[in-house]
Design a protein around this motif. Sequence first.
Motif, PDB file in Angstrom:
ATOM      1  N   HIS A  75       2.520  16.932   9.942  1.00 43.82           N
ATOM      2  CA  HIS A  75       1.893  15.690  10.402  1.00 43.82           C
ATOM      3  C   HIS A  75       2.811  14.495  10.141  1.00 43.82           C
ATOM      4  CE1 HIS A  75       0.192  12.733   7.563  1.00 43.82           C
ATOM      5  NE2 HIS A  75       0.170  13.681   6.666  1.00 43.82           N
ATOM      6  N   VAL A  88      -6.333   2.328  -7.917  1.00 46.33           N
ATOM      7  CA  VAL A  88      -5.595   3.067  -8.933  1.00 46.33           C
ATOM      8  C   VAL A  88      -4.474   2.208  -9.519  1.00 46.33           C
ATOM      9  CG1 VAL A  88      -3.973   4.110  -7.363  1.00 46.33           C
ATOM     10  CG2 VAL A  88      -4.631   5.345  -9.404  1.00 46.33           C
ATOM     11  N   PHE A  89      -4.106   1.188  -8.784  1.00 48.18           N
ATOM     12  CA  PHE A  89      -3.000   0.342  -9.260  1.00 48.18           C
ATOM     13  C   PHE A  89      -3.474  -0.804 -10.132  1.00 48.18           C
ATOM     14  CE2 PHE A  89      -1.778   1.703  -4.892  1.00 48.18           C
ATOM     15  CZ  PHE A  89      -0.887   2.677  -5.276  1.00 48.18           C
ATOM     16  N   VAL A 120      -2.112   9.961  -9.641  1.00 52.06           N
ATOM     17  CA  VAL A 120      -1.529   8.620  -9.515  1.00 52.06           C
ATOM     18  C   VAL A 120      -0.256   8.662  -8.685  1.00 52.06           C
ATOM     19  CG1 VAL A 120      -0.587   6.653 -10.747  1.00 52.06           C
ATOM     20  CG2 VAL A 120      -2.507   7.909 -11.696  1.00 52.06           C
ATOM     21  N   SER A 136       7.422   2.649   0.335  1.00 56.19           N
ATOM     22  CA  SER A 136       6.570   2.655  -0.845  1.00 56.19           C
ATOM     23  C   SER A 136       7.035   3.746  -1.800  1.00 56.19           C
ATOM     24  CB  SER A 136       5.115   2.821  -0.461  1.00 56.19           C
ATOM     25  OG  SER A 136       4.967   3.885   0.414  1.00 56.19           O
ATOM     26  N   MET A 154      -4.578  16.839  11.323  1.00 57.80           N
ATOM     27  CA  MET A 154      -5.419  16.091  10.387  1.00 57.80           C
ATOM     28  C   MET A 154      -6.756  16.789  10.197  1.00 57.80           C
ATOM     29  SD  MET A 154      -3.322  13.793   9.805  1.00 57.80           S
ATOM     30  CE  MET A 154      -4.068  12.507   8.829  1.00 57.80           C
ATOM     31  N   GLU A 155      -7.255  17.331  11.293  1.00 54.11           N
ATOM     32  CA  GLU A 155      -8.525  18.055  11.247  1.00 54.11           C
ATOM     33  C   GLU A 155      -8.462  19.220  10.259  1.00 54.11           C
ATOM     34  OE1 GLU A 155     -10.152  20.146  14.878  1.00 54.11           O
ATOM     35  OE2 GLU A 155     -10.336  18.023  15.414  1.00 54.11           O
ATOM     36  N   ARG A 184      -0.211   8.460  -5.063  1.00 54.93           N
ATOM     37  CA  ARG A 184      -0.349   7.146  -4.428  1.00 54.93           C
ATOM     38  C   ARG A 184       0.985   6.399  -4.347  1.00 54.93           C
ATOM     39  NH1 ARG A 184      -4.935  10.012  -5.225  1.00 54.93           N
ATOM     40  NH2 ARG A 184      -6.655   9.009  -4.125  1.00 54.93           N
ATOM     41  N   VAL A 185       2.048   7.036  -4.796  1.00 54.00           N
ATOM     42  CA  VAL A 185       3.353   6.422  -4.544  1.00 54.00           C
ATOM     43  C   VAL A 185       3.541   6.298  -3.041  1.00 54.00           C
ATOM     44  CG1 VAL A 185       5.814   6.836  -4.656  1.00 54.00           C
ATOM     45  CG2 VAL A 185       4.430   7.176  -6.656  1.00 54.00           C
ATOM     46  N   CYS A 186       3.125   7.343  -2.341  1.00 49.22           N
ATOM     47  CA  CYS A 186       3.331   7.317  -0.902  1.00 49.22           C
ATOM     48  C   CYS A 186       2.277   8.165  -0.246  1.00 49.22           C
ATOM     49  CB  CYS A 186       4.726   7.838  -0.576  1.00 49.22           C
ATOM     50  SG  CYS A 186       4.907   8.220   1.144  1.00 49.22           S
ATOM     51  N   GLY A 187       1.652   7.629   0.777  1.00 51.70           N
ATOM     52  CA  GLY A 187       0.579   8.352   1.419  1.00 51.70           C
ATOM     53  C   GLY A 187       1.052   9.511   2.260  1.00 51.70           C
ATOM     54  N   LEU A 188       2.297   9.432   2.731  1.00 45.97           N
ATOM     55  CA  LEU A 188       2.758  10.460   3.651  1.00 45.97           C
ATOM     56  C   LEU A 188       3.271  11.682   2.938  1.00 45.97           C
ATOM     57  CD1 LEU A 188       4.478   8.370   6.384  1.00 45.97           C
ATOM     58  CD2 LEU A 188       2.690  10.030   6.712  1.00 45.97           C
ATOM     59  N   CYS A 197      10.486   5.676   3.921  1.00 45.21           N
ATOM     60  CA  CYS A 197       9.243   5.529   3.193  1.00 45.21           C
ATOM     61  C   CYS A 197       9.525   4.575   2.062  1.00 45.21           C
ATOM     62  CB  CYS A 197       8.791   6.884   2.676  1.00 45.21           C
ATOM     63  SG  CYS A 197       7.284   6.732   1.784  1.00 45.21           S
ATOM     64  N   SER A 203       0.831  -1.195   0.000  1.00 39.74           N
ATOM     65  CA  SER A 203       0.000   0.000   0.000  1.00 39.74           C
ATOM     66  C   SER A 203       0.873   1.255   0.000  1.00 39.74           C
ATOM     67  CB  SER A 203      -0.910  -0.043   1.224  1.00 39.74           C
ATOM     68  OG  SER A 203      -0.884   1.170   1.898  1.00 39.74           O
ATOM     69  N   CYS A 204       0.214   2.414  -0.056  1.00 37.77           N
ATOM     70  CA  CYS A 204       0.966   3.664  -0.123  1.00 37.77           C
ATOM     71  C   CYS A 204       1.204   4.241   1.247  1.00 37.77           C
ATOM     72  CB  CYS A 204       0.222   4.663  -0.978  1.00 37.77           C
ATOM     73  SG  CYS A 204      -1.267   5.262  -0.206  1.00 37.77           S
ATOM     74  N   ASN A 205       0.959   3.491   2.336  1.00 40.05           N
ATOM     75  CA  ASN A 205       1.111   3.981   3.710  1.00 40.05           C
ATOM     76  C   ASN A 205      -0.081   4.763   4.200  1.00 40.05           C
ATOM     77  OD1 ASN A 205       3.577   2.996   3.961  1.00 40.05           O
ATOM     78  ND2 ASN A 205       4.671   4.926   3.949  1.00 40.05           N
ATOM     79  N   GLY A 206      -0.909   5.237   3.308  1.00 37.34           N
ATOM     80  CA  GLY A 206      -2.023   6.073   3.740  1.00 37.34           C
ATOM     81  C   GLY A 206      -2.906   5.332   4.722  1.00 37.34           C
ATOM     82  N   ARG A 240      -8.367  13.359   4.761  1.00 39.34           N
ATOM     83  CA  ARG A 240      -7.327  13.395   5.791  1.00 39.34           C
ATOM     84  C   ARG A 240      -5.952  13.099   5.214  1.00 39.34           C
ATOM     85  NH1 ARG A 240      -8.564  12.081  11.141  1.00 39.34           N
ATOM     86  NH2 ARG A 240      -6.956  10.496  11.073  1.00 39.34           N
ATOM     87  N   ILE A 241      -5.899  12.117   4.357  1.00 41.84           N
ATOM     88  CA  ILE A 241      -4.641  11.750   3.707  1.00 41.84           C
ATOM     89  C   ILE A 241      -4.995  11.632   2.236  1.00 41.84           C
ATOM     90  CG2 ILE A 241      -2.925   9.912   3.504  1.00 41.84           C
ATOM     91  CD1 ILE A 241      -3.501   9.291   6.416  1.00 41.84           C
ATOM     92  N   GLN A 242      -4.039  11.713   1.354  1.00 45.37           N
ATOM     93  CA  GLN A 242      -4.345  11.642  -0.081  1.00 45.37           C
ATOM     94  C   GLN A 242      -5.353  12.721  -0.470  1.00 45.37           C
ATOM     95  OE1 GLN A 242      -2.555  10.088  -1.852  1.00 45.37           O
ATOM     96  NE2 GLN A 242      -2.047   8.038  -1.139  1.00 45.37           N
ATOM     97  N   LEU A 250       4.137  12.046  13.009  1.00 47.70           N
ATOM     98  CA  LEU A 250       3.971  10.601  12.907  1.00 47.70           C
ATOM     99  C   LEU A 250       5.300   9.897  13.138  1.00 47.70           C
ATOM    100  CD1 LEU A 250       1.839   8.379  11.979  1.00 47.70           C
ATOM    101  CD2 LEU A 250       3.297   8.277   9.994  1.00 47.70           C
TER     102      LEU A 250
END
Lengths: 177, 274, 585, 361
Positions: D107, A95-96, D61, D357, D137-138, D64-68, D355, A21-24, D147-149, D111
């Motif tokens: 954030h 998406v993947f 897209v 991902s 996050m709020e 989505r490589v990485c959520g952070l 990270c 996953s993307c960590n999200g 919240r993310i993405q 984390l």
Amino acid sequence: MFNFKKYRKKSPWILHYNAGSCNGCDIEILAALSPKYDLERFGVINTGNPKQSDIFLVTGPVTFRSRERLVELYTQMPEPKVVIALGSCTCTGGVFRDMYNVEDGIDRYIPVDVYIPGCAASPELIIDGIVKALDILEQKTKKMEKPLKLFQDASTKDGIINKRDCALKVGEKDEEN
Amino acid sequence: MIEILLIILAPIIGGFIYGAERIVRARMQNRLGPPLLQPFYDMYKLMDKQAFIINSYHTILGIMHFVTLWVVVAFVIVGQNLLYIIFLHLLSSIFLILAGFSVKSIYSHIGANRELIAMIAYEPILIMLAVAFFMLNGSFEISAIRENSSALFSIPLLFLAFLLIVPIKLKKSPFDAIQAHQEIIGGVEVEFSGIFFEFLYMAKLLEYVFIYALVMLFAGDSFILALTLFLAVFFLVNLLDNSTARIRIDHLIKIVLVIGLTLATLNIIGLSYV
Amino acid sequence: MILGLLILAPILFSFVVFMTHLVTRNILVILFVIFLSVISVFNLISLSSVVEIALPHYFHNIFVFLDSVVLIFFLWQGIVKKHALVIALALVQIILYCEVLFLVPTLESSDILVDNIASIMYLIINIVGGIIIIYALKYVESENFSQIKKNGFIAILFLFLGVMNFIVSSNNIEIFFMLFELTTLFSYVLIAYRGNAISVENSLRALWMNQIGGVAILLALILSISHYDTLYFDILIHNRDNLFLLPIVFLILAAFVKAASIPFNKWLIGAMVAPTPVSAILHSATMVKIAPFLMLKLAPAMSGFVSISVTLIGTFVFFTASLLALNKDCFKEILGLSTIALLALMMALAAVGSEQAINATVVLIVFHAISKALLFLQAGILEKNFHLKYVDDIDGLINHSPLTVFFIIIGFASLTLPPFGAFIAKFMAIESIAQEILKNPLYIFALIFITLGSVFLTLLYFKVVTKLFAKNVDFQQEHTKLSNYYVIPSFLLLFLLIIGIYVTFKMELLSSIQIITPVILIAVVPFLFATLLFKKAHRVKEYNCGEKEEIKLGMYYFNVSPNYKKAISIVAIFGMLVLIVGVML
Amino acid sequence: MKKTINIPLGSQHISLLEPVRFKFECENEKIVGVDSDVGFVHRGIEKACTTKFKYDGIGYVVARVCGLCAITHSLSYTVAIEELLNIEVTSKAKYLRILLLELDRIHSHMLCLSHTCENAGFEAMFMRIMGDRELIMEIQELLTGNRIQFDYINIGGVNRDINLEVATKIVNNLDRVKEKVMGYVDEFTNNWSLSLKFKRIGALSLDDAYKFNAIGPLARASGLNIDVRNEIKYLPYHEIGFKMQTHIDGDINARNIVRLNEILNSIEMCDNILAGIPEGEIQTKYKGKPNGESVVRFEAPRGELMYYVKANGTAMLERVRIKTPTFASIPAFSHIFMGENYADAPAILASFDPCLSCTAK
């Protein structure tokens, strides 16, 4: 006699695995454990050990290399167990989908009980999904559920692995033997 | 009669202590926390799980750890010889360690090894504690200790030394390297599952009873003081748990041995002069 | 009569064994061992009071002759092997011995004195030693010796039993010296038995270190004759003068040498190159027991300063030897160092001198002999059957030979855990020292050393067990068959351990529930192993982070830096100097 | 004659959020050899960017490589495309982009700090920081809808405008976070158990930081003052009070302190942005297809992120190359683990804030 089944839903222990996953979603699981959402009030413990877990929380679309680990962890979990697919890409590939190293969701490999959509699934959704999973957990039997078949004949077509053709059930093979 | 009842109920008492502790810990972390009966829910659930084992040696030694620990608790409640109880407790730890070594799992091995090393830290202090009680009461019998008045004011330094080893036995921060969840996933217990893990889970509850029973020994015959001590130690341990990180096993040995042994020695020398 | 049998029969047996052929030899040896065991048991049962015998004078001439021969042999060996220390010490001994011969004490007592402790020592020497000799029959077959040398090996072991039987019954310090030198001679010969370079070197080290003990005894003898006008133990002890304890201190020093206490520990570790039965019979089970035996003899004479300083030195050695053992990885060396530690503990306890401490010493002597013999036999089996010497290599032995693993674990458990005798002795030790603390706060250090040392020993033993246990989930292979000559002695020793538990139960050293509970707990484990196999439960692989590949399991090391080792020796030597100087003042 | 123990960490392990496999060769518990495997999360995003998606969708897209560091990814890609298309973004959009970038950094750092504490066995501190992180996050949710993405950035500007109500909420929450972070600084410097766990553990010297090409907070904690925010021109960092945060120790504690200082600096920057946010449109219209090559660098929470985009005038791109910060720190990883205790390994690993991902894409 004592009915143990109803206590299952009071102490769900979680195993979390990130299958690409993307960590999200993973950090949202951490957030769900944090004081604002506090999953522990349902008795949830993040054990990190398949042998002591009831709920298998999988994130990510299952990459080529993580699928063996996914099945290995799944088989190490004692019954009754519930699998939760967390996040859109875990449910369907999201998406993947159709990327060359991605297996489009975990339900090709292991039976999934609860799908939680969202990119990324918010903690509220995660809690909702886990509570739903608890009801399913109560209904489950102690019969072994075999993982679905995956990587036995990874025949390649044009350098890209053709995944859909080789999805059989592991259980069938076992019965033959 | 009441002793037999207590012995049978020992895991349940431990369960309540553990449940209360989880609530207290959650409140200290600004959370709601699980219900008080959570340990029992966990136990019922574990009974209902499918049984997975690695090999029978491993499982049997785990069960023996639990049984021996129960015997230890029973001996404490009955009022047996304190020194003997400490050695019997060592036997129960040895069973657990052998269980840890009987599987080819690296985390299990590290956990068992750390348990062995931690023994260097807590065993001498426990023995010194028994000796100090002997010097005060002229006997190692717990029943004799319970009949006499409180020993807390004669052996305050030993009480402090004993406080140091409470977190080790209860697997609490800062001295929880034996069971470090984030490093070795619970150490010895990693390979147990289902109903066999329940034995280890209940052994943990019995460990609570054992340690808090030892704490209450310092109160002698005064029940109110015993209750006060129990509550004080309970909150102190949880407060410490919530305000420290887990320190390494080598630091643990150094800190506990240096501070604990010094305190215990000073106290015993003081006792022999009085 | 019995006594004469105990001393002379082994000497006779040794000649017989030397002469006969393989099959008859084995049967004869077994018969002899049974004979000796029965006699020693009979001796214990029939012994009503202390037996005292005065030997005729011509015996003394034989002893003097023997002694001169032994001393000259040492000198000759020193010259042949070109070892300066051996020569020097042999010369010193010859000179001192001549001086002793010129002195004529007037106070006389009986030469031979058999009391309860001596009878118990007979039991250990004959039964445990006998079992080891049976074991040696098979062991020596697999060595590369000529037939004569093999027979000679067994013969020397029998001779040794005779000498040991004699030494524990002698009351005459001069005879004691002669026998002490004889044990030194035997250990020298047996360590060098393999004849290679390392054996010779280690045997010479054992020789000169043990000769220090001889010198100490001779000094004690001279001082005793000049001050107390006697060469008998009982007179020396009863007429002791609190202002002049020097002979006693020198005897204590000899005991420390024989027990290989730090700083004399090198010879016993070096002796581990000898064939395993030698290590078992000489260096763990019986010969080194002279040291605590001597201490028990001298215990009534010790008080005040001597008592506390010997206790402190002993417990210090107990602590440090167990610490040093932690960083060894040869199985026999670990056993050797833990022997040193426990011998030091025995001597310390004997020096405490209270009744409970003396009891603890005797219990510890008995059970240590049985447990260590059991462990050494397993060490020999490991060496011969599995070609293993180092703890590192005994990975997963349970796959190959569960029986050996069982014996090793029982051996280690019997040295640490309830309900075995060694545990009871340790328990009594702590109790008696706790009582002494009330009188003298200095004993607190003895207590700290004992507690830390016993924890270190536990750590050591179970560190070894680490390697034995790891069993593969799906390992399918036939267990290795062990020879009966190996298995039966082990079972006999196990049987002795069980008898020991029964005896402690009868003697009420602990209350009955305290002994019965752990017996049940420990006994139930093998029973459960045999019956519960959890057929219904699913077998799974170990958790390995989701990976499938094999993992490599090693073990923990505990390094003790050379500086510490030096410091430990210096402290030990300093302690002994303080003892001598303190007594002189 | 010493035999070593192989201790695995991963691919599934409770102290890891992502699958990565470390094999530690240990003597006792001292690490003498490290073997790492980071490729578990490889999904083939770079390939998919050139075969499956059109250029205007790729921004979502690559998030989505990485959520952070999603926002940094999509921003870098967007800026690269904007360069090819010659779009000039309005200054309000630029300010909003920085605002979100810095909120994301706050954030992410929080984390990382909480996860480091969790791995060091300090559960209460983990809960405390995670609880306070919800404040950020709020406001992220308020500002972007997720919240993310967040998918906040599109080509030509941003997707949502900010209003006064949101701005006051952000300022309020940031004030509260600032107070809390001050508390953490106190805790991290004064708690004895944390100092045993963090000080002089996992240290990377300045020379090694040079040698192994370390970037991001990892390098800055060793005293190497590199920060892309200091060098780039497309975002007006110099106007809003960016300050470089460095430390000299290079150990876990230094990295934590650097992160805490960066959080404080980011809060200050956010306050400045909200105080001086210019009026105007948030979106610029654009036409045409991208053509040519462009390289863009940004400072993700973990260090320098580089995007290379090659287009050929059609809707499909020819090449998208992502060089992620963690990828650059992997040599430093393996080096730092040497000689440390296994008990510290999870905390050291978390303190890198890896990270994976990102790395495997």
